[in-house]
Design a protein around this motif. Structure first.
Motif, PDB file in Angstrom:
ATOM      1  N   ILE A 298       0.580  -1.388  -0.096  1.00 15.25           N
ATOM      2  CA  ILE A 298       0.610   0.284   0.296  1.00 15.25           C
ATOM      3  C   ILE A 298       0.879   1.257   0.056  1.00 15.25           C
ATOM      4  N   VAL A 299       1.709   0.943   0.567  1.00 17.77           N
ATOM      5  CA  VAL A 299       3.093   2.678   0.863  1.00 17.77           C
ATOM      6  C   VAL A 299       3.676   2.834  -0.491  1.00 17.77           C
ATOM      7  N   ALA A 300       4.142   1.825  -1.685  1.00 15.64           N
ATOM      8  CA  ALA A 300       4.082   1.770  -2.522  1.00 15.64           C
ATOM      9  C   ALA A 300       3.211   2.867  -3.082  1.00 15.64           C
ATOM     10  N   ASP A 301       2.028   2.297  -3.558  1.00 20.86           N
ATOM     11  CA  ASP A 301       0.163   2.980  -3.716  1.00 20.86           C
ATOM     12  C   ASP A 301       0.277   4.119  -3.511  1.00 20.86           C
ATOM     13  N   LEU A 302       0.557   4.794  -2.317  1.00 20.17           N
ATOM     14  CA  LEU A 302       0.251   6.178  -1.775  1.00 20.17           C
ATOM     15  C   LEU A 302       1.502   6.843  -2.118  1.00 20.17           C
ATOM     16  N   LEU A 303       3.219   6.647  -2.644  1.00 17.94           N
ATOM     17  CA  LEU A 303       4.365   7.293  -2.799  1.00 17.94           C
ATOM     18  C   LEU A 303       4.293   6.979  -3.985  1.00 17.94           C
ATOM     19  N   GLN A 304       3.738   5.936  -4.461  1.00 12.88           N
ATOM     20  CA  GLN A 304       4.024   5.888  -6.512  1.00 12.88           C
ATOM     21  C   GLN A 304       5.340   5.205  -6.664  1.00 12.88           C
ATOM     22  N   LEU A 305       5.380   4.643  -5.550  1.00  7.91           N
ATOM     23  CA  LEU A 305       6.847   4.189  -5.441  1.00  7.91           C
ATOM     24  C   LEU A 305       6.858   2.742  -6.685  1.00  7.91           C
TER      25      LEU A 305
END
Length: 414
Positions: free
Chosen positions: A163-170
């Motif tokens: 989920i963090v990758a989606d939120l920060l566009q990683l």
């Protein structure tokens, strides 16, 4: 108005990996928040009721209950064994796993987190993240109806879907098609004197007959007994769902509705057409579909199929994978690929640490691994290890030889 809280480590996801990560960080004296969308802990182990802990024991053709590691994962598995009144099951090729009770998994998870001093935020959802340069500085979550900002020094993503990758566009490791999902359900009222072998035979013959006579939906061709679940007249069955999982928006809604419809159809059919199930009653339908794999973080290293199948070892190991590559395709039985009996491969900390942010770590099903490798490393026994290691790495914010040695010592890998 948004409230604020400061925690040194924030863990997203309360599955096996998240529980282990939170307890590991808290054991080092860190103030830890664990954020979970469900009203209980356990992740897919409880919400979808996986039913068995795989990857906690070495594969063995002879009676041998040797655990892959020690420390927190071993403590968790041993205590769950006692509370669930279960024992290790062994099947073909010597694979070993532990059946467990759904409620006992939830309760043990609660107690371990509370004893460690972890701050639990159940029924809470992370919806935004902030970063400065190459560090996460805050997460924003809905805690019930309220907004809460978590200021933090490190984040461990054990959400299962990066989920963090989606939120920060990683950058992530993703696929057009992920492994097939499953829906589990429980039946009660079975004759407790009925032999399991005969019950399974009646089930499979009944389903085959129903499919041949077109009395059953063709999507019900893969119904199986959850290993170790048959006792005291109760049993759990699992339906392999053929609907493609590709990461599309709202596809979980389709899967959950499909699963409930198929459960209703198969239960009605078994009650009317299969003698052994005449008195069976639907007793439990876990809330979620069992999703095996999904989007994953890109780490400083990627665990690969070759590394797994060659049972590769490393002096930088922070976890051991002992489960074979187990891939569930659509409309087929699982494909199992084994390395040597009693052997294992090492997972290094570089597969748990982001290559894009200094203070982002991950454990469980969304570690940095290719499609084949995650088909082995996604199981609960391995998730307990990678989660625990990620919690230590996040707390220390270092991958120095001293920190790696600390993890190895705590998990008894040396």
């Amino acid at each position: 108005m948004e409230k604020q809280k400061t925690c040194e480590v924030v863990v997203i996801g309360g599955g096996a990996a998240g529980i282990a990560a939170a307890c590991a960080s808290a054991s080092l004296g860190k103030r830890v928040a664990l954020i979970e969308t469900a009203p209980y802990l356990g992740g897919k182990a409880t919400a979808a009721y996986v039913g068995t802990i795989c990857g906690a024991y070495f594969r063995s053709e002879t009676p041998d209950d040797t655990l892959v590691c020690g420390g927190f994962p071993a403590t968790f598995v041993k205590e769950l064994t006692l509370r669930s009144h279960t024992e290790i099951n062994r099947e073909k090729e010597g694979i070993q796993f532990l059946p467990y009770e759904q409620f006992q998994f939830k309760k043990l998870s609660d107690e371990l987190c509370q004893a460690a001093g972890v701050e639990l935020y159940l029924q809470s959802t992370v919806y935004a993240a902030e970063k400065t340069a190459n560090k996460i500085t805050a997460l924003h979550a809905l805690v019930g109806p309220e907004k809460l900002k978590f200021n933090t020094e490190a984040v461990v993503d054990c959400s299962g879907n990066a989920i963090v990758a989606d939120l920060l566009q990683l950058q992530t490791i993703s696929s057009d098609k992920y492994q097939a999902s499953a829906k589990v359900f429980g039946l009660s009222g079975m004759d407790p004197e009925l032999d399991l072998a005969n019950l399974k035979l009646a089930l499979y013959k009944g389903i085959k007959k129903g499919l041949q006579e077109k009395a059953l939906d063709t999507r019900l061709q893969h119904v199986s007994v959850v290993p170790g679940s048959y006792k005291h007249g109760n049993i759990y069955l699992k339906i392999g769902l053929p609907t493609l999982i590709g990461g599309a928006m709202n596809e979980l809604t389709t899967l959950n509705i499909e699963g409930r419809n198929l459960i209703q159809e198969i239960v009605t059919y078994l009650q009317s057409e299969v003698t052994s199930f005449k008195k069976a009653q639907l007793s439990n339908v876990p809330s979620e579909v069992g999703i095996r794999t999904g989007k994953r973080h890109l780490g400083r290293a990627v665990l690969t199929q070759e590394w797994v199948m060659q049972a590769t070892k490393s002096s930088e190991s922070i976890a051991r994978g002992a489960w074979p590559i187990e891939k569930w395709d659509y409309g087929h039985k699982p494909e199992m690929r084994y390395f040597a009996e009693g052997d294992y491969y090492d997972i290094t900390g570089k597969s748990l640490a982001s290559d894009q942010l200094e203070n982002l770590y991950f454990g469980g099903r969304n570690i940095s691994a290719d499609d084949e490798a995650i088909a082995s490393a996604r199981v609960i026994g391995t998730c307990l290890q990678t989660g625990y290691a990620a919690g230590i790495l996040a707390s220390r914010q270092s991958m120095s030889p001293e920190v790696i040695k600390e993890i190895q010592t705590k998990l008894e890998l040396v």
